[in-house]
Motif scaffolding. Structure first.
Motif, PDB file in Angstrom:
ATOM      1  N   LEU A 237       0.794  -1.232   0.000  1.00  0.00           N
ATOM      2  CA  LEU A 237       0.000   0.000   0.000  1.00  0.00           C
ATOM      3  C   LEU A 237       0.824   1.279   0.000  1.00  0.00           C
ATOM      4  O   LEU A 237       0.294   2.343  -0.322  1.00  0.00           O
ATOM      5  CB  LEU A 237      -0.941  -0.002   1.206  1.00  0.00           C
ATOM      6  N   GLY A 238       2.086   1.220   0.389  1.00  0.00           N
ATOM      7  CA  GLY A 238       2.887   2.437   0.447  1.00  0.00           C
ATOM      8  C   GLY A 238       2.245   3.487   1.322  1.00  0.00           C
ATOM      9  O   GLY A 238       1.739   3.204   2.416  1.00  0.00           O
ATOM     10  N   GLY A 239       2.195   4.711   0.815  1.00  0.00           N
ATOM     11  CA  GLY A 239       1.627   5.809   1.580  1.00  0.00           C
ATOM     12  C   GLY A 239       0.152   5.657   1.862  1.00  0.00           C
ATOM     13  O   GLY A 239      -0.359   6.194   2.858  1.00  0.00           O
ATOM     14  N   GLU A 240      -0.584   4.924   1.013  1.00  0.00           N
ATOM     15  CA  GLU A 240      -2.008   4.725   1.258  1.00  0.00           C
ATOM     16  C   GLU A 240      -2.260   3.893   2.510  1.00  0.00           C
ATOM     17  O   GLU A 240      -3.344   3.964   3.092  1.00  0.00           O
ATOM     18  CB  GLU A 240      -2.655   4.034   0.052  1.00  0.00           C
ATOM     19  N   GLY A 241      -1.258   3.127   2.933  1.00  0.00           N
ATOM     20  CA  GLY A 241      -1.412   2.313   4.134  1.00  0.00           C
ATOM     21  C   GLY A 241      -0.968   2.999   5.402  1.00  0.00           C
ATOM     22  O   GLY A 241      -1.014   2.398   6.486  1.00  0.00           O
ATOM     23  N   ALA A 242      -0.534   4.266   5.311  1.00  0.00           N
ATOM     24  CA  ALA A 242      -0.110   5.015   6.493  1.00  0.00           C
ATOM     25  C   ALA A 242      -1.316   5.654   7.178  1.00  0.00           C
ATOM     26  O   ALA A 242      -2.416   5.695   6.628  1.00  0.00           O
ATOM     27  CB  ALA A 242       0.896   6.085   6.102  1.00  0.00           C
ATOM     28  N   ALA A 243      -1.078   6.144   8.407  1.00  0.00           N
ATOM     29  CA  ALA A 243      -2.118   6.824   9.192  1.00  0.00           C
ATOM     30  C   ALA A 243      -3.358   5.949   9.376  1.00  0.00           C
ATOM     31  O   ALA A 243      -4.492   6.427   9.345  1.00  0.00           O
ATOM     32  CB  ALA A 243      -2.487   8.163   8.550  1.00  0.00           C
ATOM     33  N   ILE A 244      -3.153   4.651   9.578  1.00  0.00           N
ATOM     34  CA  ILE A 244      -4.231   3.713   9.881  1.00  0.00           C
ATOM     35  C   ILE A 244      -3.920   3.111  11.251  1.00  0.00           C
ATOM     36  O   ILE A 244      -3.116   2.180  11.362  1.00  0.00           O
ATOM     37  CB  ILE A 244      -4.343   2.617   8.797  1.00  0.00           C
ATOM     38  N   VAL A 329      -1.663   1.891  20.695  1.00  0.00           N
ATOM     39  CA  VAL A 329      -2.294   2.193  19.410  1.00  0.00           C
ATOM     40  C   VAL A 329      -1.253   2.954  18.608  1.00  0.00           C
ATOM     41  O   VAL A 329      -0.761   4.008  19.040  1.00  0.00           O
ATOM     42  CB  VAL A 329      -3.574   3.030  19.579  1.00  0.00           C
ATOM     43  N   VAL A 330      -0.878   2.407  17.460  1.00  0.00           N
ATOM     44  CA  VAL A 330       0.164   3.018  16.632  1.00  0.00           C
ATOM     45  C   VAL A 330      -0.327   3.099  15.192  1.00  0.00           C
ATOM     46  O   VAL A 330      -1.319   2.469  14.816  1.00  0.00           O
ATOM     47  CB  VAL A 330       1.476   2.202  16.686  1.00  0.00           C
ATOM     48  N   ASP A 331       0.378   3.874  14.386  1.00  0.00           N
ATOM     49  CA  ASP A 331       0.148   3.854  12.941  1.00  0.00           C
ATOM     50  C   ASP A 331       1.472   4.084  12.220  1.00  0.00           C
ATOM     51  O   ASP A 331       2.501   4.342  12.847  1.00  0.00           O
ATOM     52  CB  ASP A 331      -0.919   4.867  12.515  1.00  0.00           C
ATOM     53  N   ARG A 332       1.431   3.923  10.924  1.00  0.00           N
ATOM     54  CA  ARG A 332       2.600   4.192  10.099  1.00  0.00           C
ATOM     55  C   ARG A 332       2.615   5.670   9.728  1.00  0.00           C
ATOM     56  O   ARG A 332       1.590   6.245   9.358  1.00  0.00           O
ATOM     57  CB  ARG A 332       2.592   3.313   8.845  1.00  0.00           C
TER      58      ARG A 332
END
Length: 349
Positions: A237-244, A329-332
């Motif tokens: 996903l690259g950047g689309e998979g961040a902030a999740i 709780v973390v995200d990329r």
């Protein structure tokens, strides 16, 4: 070839599809590293520790049959598993056969229908972790929360945990169909969408669809079950998979043992170890202590990679439980999807 003088531990892990293979590989890496260290230190009262590994492929029936096979081979205990529905099948069969089972990574609250002294678990129960996640959502201002859930007792239980916890606190949970998520989500006015769905599919496709729909630009995507934890998520996903945001069972800072184990796991895996790899290592640390002392789960006092490990009886949970492993709780990070950001954390207390 099996050494008849060894102490054998039967390992259950998802090592082929449709199981979550990345999780199984990390779990096994942690188990194997810890076994190597136990054996380098003299084994179990002079006898080497040996893993006898069986692939569950996320199939409860296959896992139950593997337990029978491992019992025939004379294993001293069972360890592992990642998928909750599979771990429940393993726990039931192990209890019926009188085999100790230390569940490494599955979180389903009711691993067994009745309380048992034979089963213990390292991972936090689903109700514990998902309530922490619900608090995070409320603290971030989300009150209308949509979930896209596949048919499964695990996802259905997660949805109920969220609904029961959020409703008295002003939150609403709205269920969406996986095949029409964008249109339905746009109509709900929800500010967050939770992925209660398998990885890589349909979770990856849902993320891409939501990220590319201009109507949903302000919607936060979340994944309490931890799909973004593994390197494959960022690769797909690259950047689309961040902030999740997702749940991860690591402390804010590792102690000396955790730092040393992290470095060794990184070499073994050729990538950053997930929390599942640490769960694997801690599983063997606990079982080695139990096997050396011939004690019970209640007697365990082990320094794990993520803190001191002791087991207790918790209300509503029929197995011996480490209460609790640390929860984050973390995200990329959108600026660097290989880097994690800690959004909130709960202590082991």
């Amino acid at each position: 070839m099996t050494d008849s003088s060894s102490v054998r531990i039967g390992v259950l892990a998802p090592l082929s599809p449709p199981g979550w293979v990345e999780a199984g590989r990390h779990l096994l890496a942690g188990l194997e590293l810890a076994v190597d260290e136990v054996n380098d230190a003299g084994g179990i009262t002079g006898r080497p520790l040996e893993l006898v590994v069986r692939d569950t492929a996320a199939d409860p029936g296959k896992a139950a049959a593997a337990v029978d096979d491992l019992a025939r081979l004379g294993v001293a205990a069972l360890a592992g598993e990642y998928h909750s529905v599979v771990a429940r099948a393993v726990a039931a069969r192990a209890d019926a056969l009188g085999l100790p089972f230390l569940c490494s990574s599955a979180v389903f609250d009711t691993l067994t229908e009745q309380p048992t002294d034979r089963v213990a678990r390292l991972a936090p129960a689903q109700s514990h972790g998902w309530r922490i996640y619900a608090d995070f959502l409320l603290g971030a201002g989300h009150r209308r929360i949509a979930v896209v859930a596949e048919p499964s007792v695990y996802w259905a239980t997660g949805t109920k945990i969220l609904r029961d916890y959020l409703a008295p606190r002003g939150g609403t949970v709205i269920e969406l169909a996986p095949d029409a998520v964008c249109d339905e989500l746009a109509a709900t006015r929800a500010t967050a969408l939770l992925l209660l769905a398998g990885y890589p599919e349909p979770a990856v496709s849902i993320v891409r669809a939501v990220r590319r729909d201009p109507r949903l630009a302000e919607v936060v995507i979340g994944a309490p079950a931890g799909q973004p934890e593994f390197p494959g998520w960022a690769a797909r996903l690259g950047g689309e998979g961040a902030a999740i945001p997702f749940l991860r069972y690591l402390p804010a800072r590792l102690g000396p043992l955790g730092v040393r184990v992290e470095a060794a796991l990184r070499v073994r895996l050729a990538e950053a170890p997930s929390f599942v790899a640490f769960e694997g290592y801690d599983t063997i640390a606990v079982l080695a202590e139990v096997l050396r002392s011939a004690g019970s789960w209640a007697d365990v006092a082990v320094e794990g990679t993520r803190g001191p490990i002791r087991f207790a009886r918790m209300p509503g949970i029929g197995v011996w439980q480490w209460a609790w492993a640390p929860v984050q709780v973390v995200d990329r990070d959108p600026a660097d999807p290989e880097r994690f950001r800690v959004r909130t954390a709960a202590s082991t207390d």
